[in-house]
Design a protein around this motif. Structure first.
Motif, PDB file in Angstrom:
ATOM      1  N   SER A   1       0.826  -1.198   0.000  1.00 40.76           N
ATOM      2  CA  SER A   1       0.000   0.000   0.000  1.00 40.76           C
ATOM      3  C   SER A   1       0.866   1.256   0.000  1.00 40.76           C
ATOM      4  O   SER A   1       1.900   1.306   0.661  1.00 40.76           O
TER       5      SER A   1
ATOM      6  N   GLN B   1     -11.813   1.338  -8.606  1.00 44.90           N
ATOM      7  CA  GLN B   1     -11.826   0.347  -7.539  1.00 44.90           C
ATOM      8  C   GLN B   1     -13.249   0.006  -7.102  1.00 44.90           C
ATOM      9  O   GLN B   1     -13.616  -1.150  -6.999  1.00 44.90           O
TER      10      GLN B   1
ATOM     11  N   GLU C   1      -7.578  -1.796  -9.191  1.00 47.58           N
ATOM     12  CA  GLU C   1      -8.132  -2.767  -8.248  1.00 47.58           C
ATOM     13  C   GLU C   1      -9.609  -3.039  -8.534  1.00 47.58           C
ATOM     14  O   GLU C   1     -10.461  -2.833  -7.663  1.00 47.58           O
TER      15      GLU C   1
ATOM     16  N   SER D   1     -11.505  -5.401  -5.948  1.00 42.91           N
ATOM     17  CA  SER D   1     -11.272  -5.361  -4.508  1.00 42.91           C
ATOM     18  C   SER D   1     -12.562  -5.217  -3.724  1.00 42.91           C
ATOM     19  O   SER D   1     -12.616  -5.528  -2.545  1.00 42.91           O
TER      20      SER D   1
ATOM     21  N   MET E   1     -14.501  17.660  -6.397  1.00 46.70           N
ATOM     22  CA  MET E   1     -13.123  17.218  -6.575  1.00 46.70           C
ATOM     23  C   MET E   1     -12.364  17.524  -5.297  1.00 46.70           C
ATOM     24  O   MET E   1     -11.296  18.081  -5.315  1.00 46.70           O
ATOM     25  N   GLY E   2     -12.943  17.222  -4.197  1.00 45.60           N
ATOM     26  CA  GLY E   2     -12.414  17.721  -2.938  1.00 45.60           C
ATOM     27  C   GLY E   2     -11.194  17.033  -2.397  1.00 45.60           C
ATOM     28  O   GLY E   2     -10.069  17.408  -2.730  1.00 45.60           O
ATOM     29  N   ASP E   3     -11.397  16.002  -1.628  1.00 55.14           N
ATOM     30  CA  ASP E   3     -10.347  15.476  -0.761  1.00 55.14           C
ATOM     31  C   ASP E   3      -9.181  14.892  -1.538  1.00 55.14           C
ATOM     32  O   ASP E   3      -9.331  13.923  -2.245  1.00 55.14           O
ATOM     33  N   THR E   4      -8.037  15.471  -1.331  1.00 58.38           N
ATOM     34  CA  THR E   4      -6.922  15.131  -2.190  1.00 58.38           C
ATOM     35  C   THR E   4      -6.168  13.877  -1.777  1.00 58.38           C
ATOM     36  O   THR E   4      -6.521  12.783  -2.190  1.00 58.38           O
TER      37      THR E   4
ATOM     38  N   ARG F   1      -7.948  10.335  -0.338  1.00 61.89           N
ATOM     39  CA  ARG F   1      -8.671   9.392  -1.154  1.00 61.89           C
ATOM     40  C   ARG F   1      -7.740   8.470  -1.919  1.00 61.89           C
ATOM     41  O   ARG F   1      -7.976   7.284  -2.037  1.00 61.89           O
ATOM     42  N   SER F   2      -6.630   9.089  -2.413  1.00 55.71           N
ATOM     43  CA  SER F   2      -5.721   8.239  -3.163  1.00 55.71           C
ATOM     44  C   SER F   2      -5.021   7.266  -2.223  1.00 55.71           C
ATOM     45  O   SER F   2      -4.706   6.148  -2.593  1.00 55.71           O
TER      46      SER F   2
ATOM     47  N   ASP G   1      -6.504   6.023   0.271  1.00 50.00           N
ATOM     48  CA  ASP G   1      -7.537   5.020   0.455  1.00 50.00           C
ATOM     49  C   ASP G   1      -7.539   4.036  -0.706  1.00 50.00           C
ATOM     50  O   ASP G   1      -7.650   2.839  -0.531  1.00 50.00           O
ATOM     51  N   ALA G   2      -7.354   4.610  -1.911  1.00 49.78           N
ATOM     52  CA  ALA G   2      -7.329   3.742  -3.082  1.00 49.78           C
ATOM     53  C   ALA G   2      -6.190   2.740  -2.980  1.00 49.78           C
ATOM     54  O   ALA G   2      -6.300   1.613  -3.417  1.00 49.78           O
ATOM     55  N   GLY G   3      -5.104   3.171  -2.368  1.00 49.52           N
ATOM     56  CA  GLY G   3      -3.959   2.278  -2.261  1.00 49.52           C
ATOM     57  C   GLY G   3      -4.188   1.151  -1.279  1.00 49.52           C
ATOM     58  O   GLY G   3      -3.706   0.046  -1.465  1.00 49.52           O
ATOM     59  N   THR G   4      -4.933   1.446  -0.226  1.00 53.54           N
ATOM     60  CA  THR G   4      -5.079   0.454   0.814  1.00 53.54           C
ATOM     61  C   THR G   4      -6.282  -0.442   0.608  1.00 53.54           C
ATOM     62  O   THR G   4      -6.467  -1.407   1.300  1.00 53.54           O
ATOM     63  N   GLY G   5      -7.088  -0.071  -0.368  1.00 54.46           N
ATOM     64  CA  GLY G   5      -8.405  -0.697  -0.496  1.00 54.46           C
ATOM     65  C   GLY G   5      -8.426  -2.203  -0.544  1.00 54.46           C
ATOM     66  O   GLY G   5      -9.303  -2.821   0.030  1.00 54.46           O
ATOM     67  N   ALA G   6      -7.449  -2.785  -1.213  1.00 48.97           N
ATOM     68  CA  ALA G   6      -7.589  -4.208  -1.485  1.00 48.97           C
ATOM     69  C   ALA G   6      -7.508  -5.059  -0.231  1.00 48.97           C
ATOM     70  O   ALA G   6      -8.128  -6.094  -0.146  1.00 48.97           O
TER      71      ALA G   6
ATOM     72  N   ALA H   1     -16.429   9.676  -6.976  1.00 46.00           N
ATOM     73  CA  ALA H   1     -16.343   8.535  -7.900  1.00 46.00           C
ATOM     74  C   ALA H   1     -17.118   8.812  -9.180  1.00 46.00           C
ATOM     75  O   ALA H   1     -16.668   8.452 -10.272  1.00 46.00           O
TER      76      ALA H   1
ATOM     77  N   GLU I   1     -15.247  11.425 -11.300  1.00 48.41           N
ATOM     78  CA  GLU I   1     -14.081  10.830 -11.959  1.00 48.41           C
ATOM     79  C   GLU I   1     -14.511   9.897 -13.079  1.00 48.41           C
ATOM     80  O   GLU I   1     -13.832   9.807 -14.110  1.00 48.41           O
TER      81      GLU I   1
END
Lengths: 258, 363
Positions: free
Chosen positions: A39, A92, A174, A177, B1-4, B7-8, B10-15, B243, B246
């Motif tokens: 991560s 995702q 992902e 996920s 387009m708020g939280d910078t 969120r990304s 979060d995207a990294g940890t999602g799995a 979401a 985007e």
């Protein structure tokens, strides 16, 4: 219908924070490439750099060069919307437009391209939904809201929406996920079929998935929190998972770290 | 387009969530159930409750609070009923004393020995001024709201949003005085111009004098309802799921196309509610219109000649010199205003409800 992507010294920032540094890799047409790593190592950032979605966030920017069949997507004269039409993206979490029907969701991208003719839209919707293995499940309720489908169906709806505009490359961040194993399997099978036509790059935390679906695998990692992510090793998937050349890759795929 | 970055990240940890998700729901859903009905008294030793279950308390904070909220809820009903009874009791004798038709007579002389008064012109003026105000205010307000939520740099957006909210805090009498003493000049010039070039339209006909007209009243009203519609719409637009925004951008939408595809459809019910709140304020606005309108009692679509009147403005103007019947007549007009507002609100709810069904199963 598929193009080669070449990244040269791609470095991406969130404001002052450097998220990835000097990524160099080439993705061949009509292959599936998996990006794996712990991560926060910048896989998603790199993926979002390819279709210029990274810069949507305030303060985010990309340096270096990223070409698609030799054309730099970050060229000053390039229309960013054209880049995103050429390089589709699946997120995702399934994100169908909540106010739209299944049909409207699939043709949303075509409508943005100015397609108005009903027959064209209907044909394109059927083609995309068939390609996404969703047609048989939804053909009788195309007018129903897209948000009413199950999670796996919604994600396949989003894939249909992405491929309806016939992109050259499909990026998947992902995509499984948030899905159960059966839906995941459906999407993995779909990736096999799609690779005949598209260049696919997928970010995944699931290493079995990476080894199942991808031809090539890129391993990203960071030294420690706050450091930029780097590309550690990029090779054939077979090689990465059986005989990686870098110790760090081996530690990661055998579960000793990350 | 708020939280910078969050969120990304979060995207990294999602799995990893996929794995934990399977374990979590079972435990999480069990938890709320266990502390619903019990009032845990620490008397029984360990908090976890070794030994027997303690008895339920006969009287505690829980019951007291429930009683308080019930009383508050009942108080609303009591007050409404009391007001309604008072209004009807006052209005009925005046309506009985009226020697002309309340619905059709254009004029307001309830203090005469033979009272003559009619609601038609007032109700018409009320609706006309409110509708004109909304026609001007809604497009501007939506433009400002979209700029603040999706175009302006965040700091500028916050500062401008604050200024707009400040506009809502200005007392209406100030707007009224400003409209009467200053704004009437430019509006009179505009009216003369409209009359010269568009005089063939009934709206801009007549031959003056211009200034204290429906147009002035409606424009002042528009400025007054602008902040409500703007801030509510801005909040609604801001809540559009990132979401979805985007998703539209990734399909190759420009920013405006993204707004049309993702933001506006998502915000539609909220915007309708905001417009209805603005309409409510415009219908009930009193002193600003009492100061800016020309006060006449006729039904006319001419909006630039001096004239116009509304129910609320008439109450403010006529109350001082009203006798008993006069006050009753004004109260009857107030009931009419209440009825109009009620109809508008019911219509709004019906629209929102219908739209919701429409968006949920749209083709």
């Amino acid at each position: 219908m598929a193009k080669r992507i070449e990244a040269t010294n791609v470095t991406a920032y969130y404001g002052a924070f450097k998220a990835i540094e000097n990524i160099n890799m080439t993705v061949e047409p009509k292959t599936v490439t998996a990006l794996i790593g712990p991560s926060g190592c910048g896989k998603s950032t790199f993926l979002r750099s390819i279709n210029r979605m990274h810069e949507v966030l305030p303060g985010a920017r990309v340096e270096g060069s990223l070409t698609i069949d030799g054309q730099d997507v970050y060229d000053r004269d390039v229309d960013v919307t054209a880049v995103r039409r050429m390089i589709g993206m699946v997120f995702q979490r399934p994100n169908p437009f909540p106010t739209m029907s299944i049909f409207e969701n699939v043709v949303a991208g075509l409508r943005l391209n100015g397609v108005k003719k009903k027959s064209v839209l209907t044909d394109a919707a059927e083609k995309a939904l068939r390609a996404a293995n969703l047609w048989d499940e939804v053909k009788d309720r195309l007018g129903k809201p897209g948000a009413g489908l199950s999670g796996g169906q919604q994600q396949r709806l989003c894939i249909a929406r992405t491929i309806a505009v016939e992109p050259q490359v499909v990026l998947m961040d992902e995509p499984c996920s948030a899905l159960d194993p059966i839906s995941t399997l459906a999407i993995e099978e779909l990736m096999f079929q799609l690779k005949d036509q598209y260049t696919i790059i997928i970010v995944t935390h699931n290493m079995q998935q990476a080894s199942r679906v991808s031809d090539r695998t890129a391993f990203f990692s960071i030294e420690k929190t706050g450091d930029p992510g780097r590309l550690i090793e990029y090779d054939n998937t077979q090689k990465i998972f059986t005989n990686p050349s870098v110790k760090k890759t081996e530690d990661y795929i055998t579960g000793r770290f990350g | 387009m708020g939280d910078t970055p969050p969120r990304s990240a979060d995207a990294g940890t999602g799995a990893s969530r996929v794995i934990t998700d399977h374990a979590r729901p079972a435990g999480a859903s069990a938890r709320p159930a266990e502390d619903v009905p019990t009032s845990r008294t620490p008397g029984g030793g360990a908090l976890g409750g070794g030994g027997g279950l303690p008895r339920r308390r006969a009287f505690g904070a829980e019951r007291a609070f429930r009683g308080l909220t019930l009383a508050a809820g009942t108080a609303v009903l009591v007050v409404i009923v009391a007001i309604a009874v008072f209004l009807v009791a006052k209005a009925v004798p005046a309506l009985r004393a009226n020697t002309v038709s309340f619905w059709t007579f254009e004029g307001w002389f309830p203090n005469d020995p033979e009272p003559r008064f009619g609601i038609g012109a007032l109700a018409f003026g009320t609706v006309l001024s409110a509708v004109l105000a909304l026609l001007v205010a809604v497009p501007v307000a939506l433009g400002i709201a979209l700029y603040l939520s999706h175009y302006a740099p965040r700091r500028l957006g916050n500062a401008l949003g604050f200024l707009i909210d400040l506009l809502a805090a200005v007392p209406s009498v100030v707007f009224g005085l400003w409209g009467r003493d200053y704004f009437s000049g430019p509006v009179a010039d505009l009216s003369a111009w409209l009359n010269r070039y568009f005089g063939w339209l009934p709206l801009f006909g007549g031959d003056g004098p211009y200034g204290a007209s429906m147009l002035l009243g409606a424009l002042v009203l528009a400025i007054m309802v602008l902040p409500i519609i703007t801030s509510l719409s801005r909040e609604v637009f801001r809540q559009t799921p990132t979401a979805n925004e985007e998703a539209a951008l990734a399909l190759g939408a420009t920013r405006w196309e993204m707004i049309r595809t993702a933001v506006l459809p998502y915000g539609r019910p909220g915007v309708i509610a905001a417009v209805m709140l603005g309409l409510g304020r415009a219908l009930g606005e009193t002193i600003a219109l009492a100061l800016t309108l020309g006060i006449t009692f006729n039904i006319s679509f001419n909006i630039i000649d001096n004239g116009g009147n509304t129910i609320a403005a008439n109450i403010a103007n006529a109350f001082g010199e009203a006798n008993d019947t006069g006050r009753g007549a004004l109260i009857a007009s107030g009931l009419m205003l209440f009825a109009i507002t009620l109809i508008v609100n019911i219509t709004a709810r019906a629209i929102i409800h219908r739209r919701r069904e429409f968006t949920e199963s749209a083709a």
